[in-house]
Design a protein around this motif. Structure first.
Motif, PDB file in Angstrom:
ATOM      1  N   SER A  55       3.725  -6.330   9.353  1.00  0.00           N
ATOM      2  CA  SER A  55       4.284  -5.286  10.196  1.00  0.00           C
ATOM      3  C   SER A  55       4.981  -4.279   9.302  1.00  0.00           C
ATOM      4  O   SER A  55       5.225  -4.532   8.119  1.00  0.00           O
ATOM      5  CB  SER A  55       5.265  -5.881  11.218  1.00  0.00           C
ATOM      6  N   GLY A  56       5.315  -3.133   9.874  1.00  0.00           N
ATOM      7  CA  GLY A  56       5.936  -2.092   9.081  1.00  0.00           C
ATOM      8  C   GLY A  56       4.892  -1.249   8.370  1.00  0.00           C
ATOM      9  O   GLY A  56       3.684  -1.396   8.592  1.00  0.00           O
ATOM     10  N   SER A 177       0.297  -3.936  14.471  1.00  0.00           N
ATOM     11  CA  SER A 177       1.673  -3.895  14.950  1.00  0.00           C
ATOM     12  C   SER A 177       2.078  -2.442  15.221  1.00  0.00           C
ATOM     13  O   SER A 177       1.762  -1.540  14.436  1.00  0.00           O
ATOM     14  CB  SER A 177       2.613  -4.509  13.911  1.00  0.00           C
ATOM     15  N   PRO A 178       2.774  -2.179  16.326  1.00  0.00           N
ATOM     16  CA  PRO A 178       3.231  -0.805  16.601  1.00  0.00           C
ATOM     17  C   PRO A 178       4.264  -0.317  15.592  1.00  0.00           C
ATOM     18  O   PRO A 178       4.502   0.887  15.478  1.00  0.00           O
ATOM     19  CB  PRO A 178       3.835  -0.906  18.011  1.00  0.00           C
ATOM     20  N   ASP A 179       4.874  -1.241  14.866  1.00  0.00           N
ATOM     21  CA  ASP A 179       5.842  -0.874  13.832  1.00  0.00           C
ATOM     22  C   ASP A 179       5.102  -0.263  12.642  1.00  0.00           C
ATOM     23  O   ASP A 179       4.349  -0.939  11.953  1.00  0.00           O
ATOM     24  CB  ASP A 179       6.635  -2.116  13.400  1.00  0.00           C
ATOM     25  N   PRO A 183       1.940   5.918  10.267  1.00  0.00           N
ATOM     26  CA  PRO A 183       1.658   5.978   8.827  1.00  0.00           C
ATOM     27  C   PRO A 183       0.483   5.085   8.425  1.00  0.00           C
ATOM     28  O   PRO A 183      -0.349   5.493   7.599  1.00  0.00           O
ATOM     29  CB  PRO A 183       2.967   5.498   8.185  1.00  0.00           C
ATOM     30  N   ASN A 184       0.406   3.895   8.995  1.00  0.00           N
ATOM     31  CA  ASN A 184      -0.702   2.993   8.652  1.00  0.00           C
ATOM     32  C   ASN A 184      -2.038   3.563   9.120  1.00  0.00           C
ATOM     33  O   ASN A 184      -3.051   3.434   8.438  1.00  0.00           O
ATOM     34  CB  ASN A 184      -0.474   1.625   9.286  1.00  0.00           C
ATOM     35  N   LEU A 185      -2.026   4.183  10.293  1.00  0.00           N
ATOM     36  CA  LEU A 185      -3.240   4.786  10.823  1.00  0.00           C
ATOM     37  C   LEU A 185      -3.705   5.948   9.952  1.00  0.00           C
ATOM     38  O   LEU A 185      -4.894   6.094   9.666  1.00  0.00           O
ATOM     39  CB  LEU A 185      -2.989   5.262  12.257  1.00  0.00           C
ATOM     40  N   LEU A 186      -2.755   6.768   9.519  1.00  0.00           N
ATOM     41  CA  LEU A 186      -3.103   7.877   8.625  1.00  0.00           C
ATOM     42  C   LEU A 186      -3.615   7.350   7.285  1.00  0.00           C
ATOM     43  O   LEU A 186      -4.541   7.925   6.699  1.00  0.00           O
ATOM     44  CB  LEU A 186      -1.886   8.779   8.416  1.00  0.00           C
TER      45      LEU A 186
END
Length: 245
Positions: A55-56, A177-179, A183-186
């Motif tokens: 996560s994060g 995780s929504p957390d 940024p992770n998607l980008l």
């Protein structure tokens, strides 16, 4: 763009024996190396388990996953191969690849952010149809059948949107995780673009060597027949997976 190719079609057989051999070989390899689930780009258990445990913000893992997905996404690469098949100038290649990237980046990001997924078999069947469409376009089929040439830039952008929904569907399977989602998607999108550039580089190098030989115009039609056949095979396998799943 295709004038020399179309002028020479009358002197070419519909599919040479080499083309038939290549088609049979590619289909045989595809059937040996991919089950229906694999042809739906199912997320590997190892990757899925890793993503579900973290996560994060984790930029590098998502860049890697994005690049891996594009480099192993044979349907995306087939479509890209068809798009640049008759593009000789880097300016034109950049325009079409950018349109494709704009399309799939838009629907990938929006699809994941708003949790809009499409059945993986359905969207992959549509992506297979995009390969068929591009092969037929390269063969001049629409000019002969419809009497006019559909706008190739618009088609590339529209099919890029469908490819993006395919990517979004796969990302949603990760249950990220929504957390740190944005940024992770980008980062995943950056990885997709890096993978696309690597795949494009390999294609351009191979095409550059092939175009310098006399066999290019002789076998260009057969190559697109093979690509069209593989696209139909992908559609058939995805629809089979849809009905039996």
């Amino acid at each position: 763009m295709h004038s020399r190719f179309h002028d020479g079609l009358a002197d070419l057989p519909w599919l040479t024996w080499r083309g038939r051999l290549l088609l049979i070989t590619l289909v045989f390899i595809a059937l040996l190396t991919g089950t229906v689930d694999a042809l739906a780009h199912a997320v590997t258990e190892g990757d899925k388990g890793y993503i579900q445990e973290i996560s994060g913000v984790n930029l590098l893992p998502f860049v890697y996953l994005g690049a891996k997905h594009m480099m192993t996404g044979y349907d995306h690469i087939l479509f890209l191969f068809g798009v640049i098949f008759f593009l000789y100038r880097m300016k034109h290649i950049a325009i079409y690849v950018s349109l494709f990237a704009l399309g799939h980046s838009t629907t990938m990001v929006l699809g994941v952010y708003f949790n809009v997924g499409i059945n993986s078999y359905v969207i992959d069947a549509i992506i297979g149809l995009s390969v068929v469409y591009k092969a037929l376009d390269n063969m001049g089929a629409f000019q002969r059948w419809l009497g006019f040439q559909p706008n190739t830039k618009v088609a590339t952008l529209v099919f890029g949107l469908f490819h993006g929904f395919g990517l979004a569907t796969k990302i949603l399977e990760y249950q990220i995780s929504p957390d740190g989602l944005v940024p992770n998607l980008l980062a995943f999108n950056v990885g997709v673009e890096l993978g696309q550039l690597l795949a494009l580089g390999v294609i351009l190098i191979a095409m550059g060597y092939w175009r310098r030989t006399s066999s290019f115009l002789r076998y260009a039609y057969s190559a697109n027949v093979v690509m069209m056949s593989l696209g139909f095979m992908l559609v058939g396998l995805q629809l089979t997976g849809l009905f039996v799943s």
